[in-house]
Design a protein around this motif. Sequence first.
Motif, PDB file in Angstrom:
ATOM      1  N   SER A  59       5.829  -9.417   3.036  1.00 36.34           N
ATOM      2  CA  SER A  59       6.301  -8.084   2.906  1.00 36.34           C
ATOM      3  C   SER A  59       7.978  -8.121   2.379  1.00 36.34           C
ATOM      4  O   SER A  59       8.557  -9.223   2.534  1.00 36.34           O
ATOM      5  CB  SER A  59       6.517  -7.358   4.233  1.00 36.34           C
ATOM      6  OG  SER A  59       5.195  -7.054   4.687  1.00 36.34           O
TER       7      SER A  59
ATOM      8  N   GLY B  88       6.775  -1.814   0.835  1.00 38.90           N
ATOM      9  CA  GLY B  88       5.258  -1.148   1.093  1.00 38.90           C
ATOM     10  C   GLY B  88       4.227  -1.627   0.113  1.00 38.90           C
ATOM     11  O   GLY B  88       4.498  -2.657  -0.482  1.00 38.90           O
ATOM     12  N   THR B  89       3.609  -0.660  -0.552  1.00 39.35           N
ATOM     13  CA  THR B  89       2.538  -1.005  -1.443  1.00 39.35           C
ATOM     14  C   THR B  89       2.981  -0.626  -2.732  1.00 39.35           C
ATOM     15  O   THR B  89       2.288  -0.718  -3.667  1.00 39.35           O
ATOM     16  CB  THR B  89       1.129  -0.161  -0.972  1.00 39.35           C
ATOM     17  OG1 THR B  89       1.421   1.395  -0.957  1.00 39.35           O
ATOM     18  CG2 THR B  89       0.501  -0.630   0.283  1.00 39.35           C
ATOM     19  N   ARG B  90       4.348  -0.219  -2.966  1.00 40.89           N
ATOM     20  CA  ARG B  90       4.884   0.179  -4.346  1.00 40.89           C
ATOM     21  C   ARG B  90       4.566  -1.242  -5.280  1.00 40.89           C
ATOM     22  O   ARG B  90       4.852  -2.196  -4.830  1.00 40.89           O
ATOM     23  CB  ARG B  90       6.274   0.496  -4.198  1.00 40.89           C
ATOM     24  CG  ARG B  90       6.332   2.055  -3.532  1.00 40.89           C
ATOM     25  CD  ARG B  90       7.787   2.225  -3.670  1.00 40.89           C
ATOM     26  NE  ARG B  90       8.367   1.603  -2.795  1.00 40.89           N
ATOM     27  CZ  ARG B  90       9.859   1.302  -2.652  1.00 40.89           C
ATOM     28  NH1 ARG B  90      10.698   1.935  -3.537  1.00 40.89           N
ATOM     29  NH2 ARG B  90      10.595   0.593  -1.754  1.00 40.89           N
ATOM     30  N   ASP B  91       4.258  -0.714  -6.565  1.00 44.85           N
ATOM     31  CA  ASP B  91       4.175  -1.755  -7.596  1.00 44.85           C
ATOM     32  C   ASP B  91       5.795  -2.487  -7.694  1.00 44.85           C
ATOM     33  O   ASP B  91       6.586  -1.751  -7.858  1.00 44.85           O
ATOM     34  CB  ASP B  91       3.769  -1.276  -8.937  1.00 44.85           C
ATOM     35  CG  ASP B  91       3.655  -2.157 -10.111  1.00 44.85           C
ATOM     36  OD1 ASP B  91       4.386  -3.378 -10.094  1.00 44.85           O
ATOM     37  OD2 ASP B  91       2.962  -1.862 -11.095  1.00 44.85           O
TER      38      ASP B  91
END
Length: 84
Positions: A51, A60-63
């Motif tokens: 992470s 987080g899951t952002r590109d």
Amino acid sequence: MPKGTVRYWAAAKAAAGISEEPYDADTLAEALGEIRERHPGELVRVLRRCSFLVDGNPVGTRDHETVRLAEGGTVEVLPPFAGG
């Protein structure tokens, strides 16, 4: 192009063999590309599970291409770990 610091923790620190190093990149994706070039091998494998915090904010899951880096900023590389 912004310059800042990448800090490694736990298994990422062990794989990199250092606790921190500079970045010279506009985005998190560019910084991670630089890291992979400088540290081929174990660190590349460890990064897949990590992470990231950019200036204290979770990515987080952002590109990673959309995560902009700031001059004097900090990228924290956090492998999964157990405990509190």
